[in-house]
Design a protein around this motif. Structure first.
Motif, PDB file in Angstrom:
ATOM      1  N   LEU A 123      -3.446  -3.535  -2.798  1.00 57.93           N
ATOM      2  CA  LEU A 123      -4.769  -3.247  -2.086  1.00 57.93           C
ATOM      3  C   LEU A 123      -4.962  -3.825  -0.805  1.00 57.93           C
ATOM      4  N   PRO A 124      -4.538  -5.305  -0.766  1.00 59.10           N
ATOM      5  CA  PRO A 124      -5.002  -6.134   0.374  1.00 59.10           C
ATOM      6  C   PRO A 124      -4.197  -5.491   1.702  1.00 59.10           C
ATOM      7  N   ASP A 125      -3.102  -4.856   1.547  1.00 58.67           N
ATOM      8  CA  ASP A 125      -2.679  -4.288   2.794  1.00 58.67           C
ATOM      9  C   ASP A 125      -3.256  -2.925   3.192  1.00 58.67           C
ATOM     10  N   MET A 126      -3.871  -2.209   2.102  1.00 57.07           N
ATOM     11  CA  MET A 126      -4.556  -0.932   2.445  1.00 57.07           C
ATOM     12  C   MET A 126      -5.898  -1.355   3.026  1.00 57.07           C
ATOM     13  N   LEU A 127      -6.584  -2.486   2.715  1.00 54.68           N
ATOM     14  CA  LEU A 127      -7.806  -2.771   3.150  1.00 54.68           C
ATOM     15  C   LEU A 127      -7.678  -3.409   4.553  1.00 54.68           C
ATOM     16  N   ASP A 128      -6.480  -4.067   4.886  1.00 55.67           N
ATOM     17  CA  ASP A 128      -5.904  -4.436   6.544  1.00 55.67           C
ATOM     18  C   ASP A 128      -5.807  -3.148   7.405  1.00 55.67           C
ATOM     19  N   GLN A 130      -6.909  -0.095   6.309  1.00 51.77           N
ATOM     20  CA  GLN A 130      -8.074   0.959   6.192  1.00 51.77           C
ATOM     21  C   GLN A 130      -7.517   2.055   5.890  1.00 51.77           C
ATOM     22  N   SER A 131      -6.387   2.315   4.735  1.00 55.56           N
ATOM     23  CA  SER A 131      -5.837   3.575   4.376  1.00 55.56           C
ATOM     24  C   SER A 131      -5.107   3.450   3.175  1.00 55.56           C
ATOM     25  N   GLY A 132      -4.932   4.283   2.436  1.00 59.63           N
ATOM     26  CA  GLY A 132      -4.163   4.256   1.055  1.00 59.63           C
ATOM     27  C   GLY A 132      -5.011   4.792   0.108  1.00 59.63           C
ATOM     28  N   ALA A 133      -4.218   4.860  -1.238  1.00 62.00           N
ATOM     29  CA  ALA A 133      -4.928   5.532  -2.224  1.00 62.00           C
ATOM     30  C   ALA A 133      -4.444   4.755  -3.741  1.00 62.00           C
ATOM     31  N   LEU A 134      -5.205   4.522  -4.587  1.00 59.04           N
ATOM     32  CA  LEU A 134      -4.853   4.077  -6.078  1.00 59.04           C
ATOM     33  C   LEU A 134      -5.255   5.260  -7.097  1.00 59.04           C
ATOM     34  N   LEU A 135      -4.026   5.682  -7.818  1.00 55.79           N
ATOM     35  CA  LEU A 135      -4.307   6.811  -8.463  1.00 55.79           C
ATOM     36  C   LEU A 135      -3.973   6.207  -9.882  1.00 55.79           C
ATOM     37  N   PHE A 136      -4.697   6.566 -10.883  1.00 55.48           N
ATOM     38  CA  PHE A 136      -4.365   6.112 -12.179  1.00 55.48           C
ATOM     39  C   PHE A 136      -4.369   7.378 -13.305  1.00 55.48           C
ATOM     40  N   THR A 137      -3.688   7.240 -14.013  1.00 55.12           N
ATOM     41  CA  THR A 137      -3.382   8.512 -14.960  1.00 55.12           C
ATOM     42  C   THR A 137      -3.640   7.692 -16.456  1.00 55.12           C
ATOM     43  N   THR A 138      -4.631   8.593 -17.280  1.00 52.14           N
ATOM     44  CA  THR A 138      -4.795   7.846 -18.616  1.00 52.14           C
ATOM     45  C   THR A 138      -4.764   9.240 -19.560  1.00 52.14           C
ATOM     46  N   GLY A 139      -5.007   8.597 -20.712  1.00 48.82           N
ATOM     47  CA  GLY A 139      -5.225   9.633 -21.929  1.00 48.82           C
ATOM     48  C   GLY A 139      -6.689  10.160 -22.093  1.00 48.82           C
ATOM     49  N   GLY A 140      -6.921  11.023 -22.664  1.00 51.02           N
ATOM     50  CA  GLY A 140      -8.375  11.533 -22.959  1.00 51.02           C
ATOM     51  C   GLY A 140      -9.155  10.525 -23.472  1.00 51.02           C
ATOM     52  N   ALA A 141      -8.713   9.657 -24.443  1.00 54.41           N
ATOM     53  CA  ALA A 141      -9.407   8.773 -25.137  1.00 54.41           C
ATOM     54  C   ALA A 141     -10.295   7.790 -24.142  1.00 54.41           C
ATOM     55  N   SER A 142      -9.972   7.918 -22.984  1.00 57.78           N
ATOM     56  CA  SER A 142     -10.698   7.016 -21.880  1.00 57.78           C
ATOM     57  C   SER A 142     -12.073   7.505 -21.340  1.00 57.78           C
ATOM     58  N   VAL A 143     -12.178   8.939 -21.816  1.00 54.41           N
ATOM     59  CA  VAL A 143     -13.491   9.656 -21.676  1.00 54.41           C
ATOM     60  C   VAL A 143     -14.450   9.947 -22.873  1.00 54.41           C
ATOM     61  N   HIS A 144     -13.519  10.533 -23.885  1.00 48.22           N
ATOM     62  CA  HIS A 144     -13.964  10.875 -25.254  1.00 48.22           C
ATOM     63  C   HIS A 144     -13.534  10.130 -26.041  1.00 48.22           C
ATOM     64  N   PRO A 145     -14.012   9.321 -26.993  1.00 43.79           N
ATOM     65  CA  PRO A 145     -13.678   8.526 -28.057  1.00 43.79           C
ATOM     66  C   PRO A 145     -12.599   9.516 -29.182  1.00 43.79           C
ATOM     67  N   VAL A 146     -11.563   9.270 -29.234  1.00 40.96           N
ATOM     68  CA  VAL A 146     -10.219   9.637 -30.203  1.00 40.96           C
ATOM     69  C   VAL A 146      -9.978   8.648 -31.524  1.00 40.96           C
ATOM     70  N   PRO A 147     -10.676   8.694 -32.587  1.00 39.43           N
ATOM     71  CA  PRO A 147     -10.402   7.821 -33.506  1.00 39.43           C
ATOM     72  C   PRO A 147      -9.154   7.200 -33.990  1.00 39.43           C
ATOM     73  N   THR A 171     -14.861   3.291  -1.072  1.00 36.91           N
ATOM     74  CA  THR A 171     -15.201   4.725  -0.189  1.00 36.91           C
ATOM     75  C   THR A 171     -15.310   4.358   1.360  1.00 36.91           C
ATOM     76  N   ASP A 172     -16.006   3.430   1.711  1.00 36.44           N
ATOM     77  CA  ASP A 172     -16.230   3.276   3.099  1.00 36.44           C
ATOM     78  C   ASP A 172     -15.120   2.302   4.000  1.00 36.44           C
ATOM     79  N   LYS A 173     -14.174   2.345   2.924  1.00 34.63           N
ATOM     80  CA  LYS A 173     -13.023   1.306   3.462  1.00 34.63           C
ATOM     81  C   LYS A 173     -11.625   1.890   3.920  1.00 34.63           C
ATOM     82  N   GLY A 174     -11.842   3.125   3.909  1.00 34.44           N
ATOM     83  CA  GLY A 174     -10.662   4.057   3.990  1.00 34.44           C
ATOM     84  C   GLY A 174      -9.792   4.093   2.759  1.00 34.44           C
ATOM     85  N   VAL A 175      -9.878   3.654   1.660  1.00 36.91           N
ATOM     86  CA  VAL A 175      -9.002   3.599   0.510  1.00 36.91           C
ATOM     87  C   VAL A 175      -9.760   4.409  -0.630  1.00 36.91           C
ATOM     88  N   TYR A 176      -8.934   5.369  -1.088  1.00 42.58           N
ATOM     89  CA  TYR A 176      -9.367   6.244  -2.416  1.00 42.58           C
ATOM     90  C   TYR A 176      -8.820   5.598  -3.588  1.00 42.58           C
TER      91      TYR A 176
END
Length: 219
Positions: A123-128, A130-147, A171-176
């Motif tokens: 992230l520090p390099d991306m901010l310098d 003003q470009s880049g992307a951080l993508l995170f993939t998780t399971g459905g339990a992150s949104v809807h509780p799964v006992p 958003t306004d720093k060029g990084v998604y």
């Protein structure tokens, strides 16, 4: 040429993401614990004409993560995209009534602290720049509780909160910053992983939404 670093890379979704971005002009840096499996993935990507390299690191070890990213930067320079998608082993998952301090802490370290350690490396390099992307993939339990995913849900729902905050701050720093939550079971060799990788690339290029929740009707 751009570079994507995939943390928690494996033969399933990680490989599909590597192929999708690689076919769109990216070099691919694969990070995971099993060096032998990583090397096999690199061979498969190179056979498709995609430049790739493997970097061994245990997601629970901050020093190893730092060393892996340092090696990626030394080889490729600026990391344009970080994709974080390690999958915990099934035997580390505890249903709600079996959640303990210990197994909840393990999932927090694995899913949240591993993500924080990885983000810190790019992230520090991306901010310098003003470009880049951080993508995170998780399971459905992150949104809807799964006992049945009791301890995992505690961790990845917290990670989701962090991702939304990142998106707001960057958003306004060029990084998604984006989140893809998978609410289906992915069978090996079903083609679903490739379709999900297509959704990820669409989110990355459009940057018009912070999140997608993957259901059967979307793949």
């Amino acid at each position: 040429m751009k570079t994507i670093a995939i943390v928690g890379a494996g033969a399933g979704l990680g490989m599909s993401i590597a192929k999708k971005f690689g076919q769109n002009g990216f070099r691919v840096a694969l990070i995971a614990r099993n060096e032998e499996k990583l090397n096999q993935l690199v061979i498969e990507l190179e056979q498709l004409g995609i430049e790739a390299a493997s970097f061994q690191a245990d997601i629970l070890n901050k020093e190893q993560i730092e060393m892996a990213f340092a090696a990626i930067k030394e080889k490729y320079g600026f990391i344009d995209v970080l994709e974080y998608s390690p999958t915990p082993s099934f035997d580390s998952v505890a249903p709600t009534l079996d959640v303990t301090e210990e197994n909840a802490l393990y999932q927090f370290q694995y899913n949240v602290l591993g993500a924080l350690s990885s983000v810190k490396q790019v992230l520090p390099d991306m901010l310098d720049k003003q470009s880049g992307a951080l993508l995170f993939t998780t399971g459905g339990a992150s949104v809807h509780p799964v006992p049945m995913m009791g301890n995992v849900g505690i961790a990845i729902s917290g990670l989701r909160n962090y991702i939304f905050n990142l998106n707001s701050e960057l958003t306004d720093k060029g990084v998604y910053a984006g989140h893809l939550s998978i609410g289906i079971w992915m069978q090996p060799n079903s083609g679903v992983q490739d379709k999900i990788a297509d959704i990820w690339y669409d989110m990355y290029t459009r940057r018009d939404r912070v999140e997608e929740f993957i259901t059967e009707d979307k793949v």
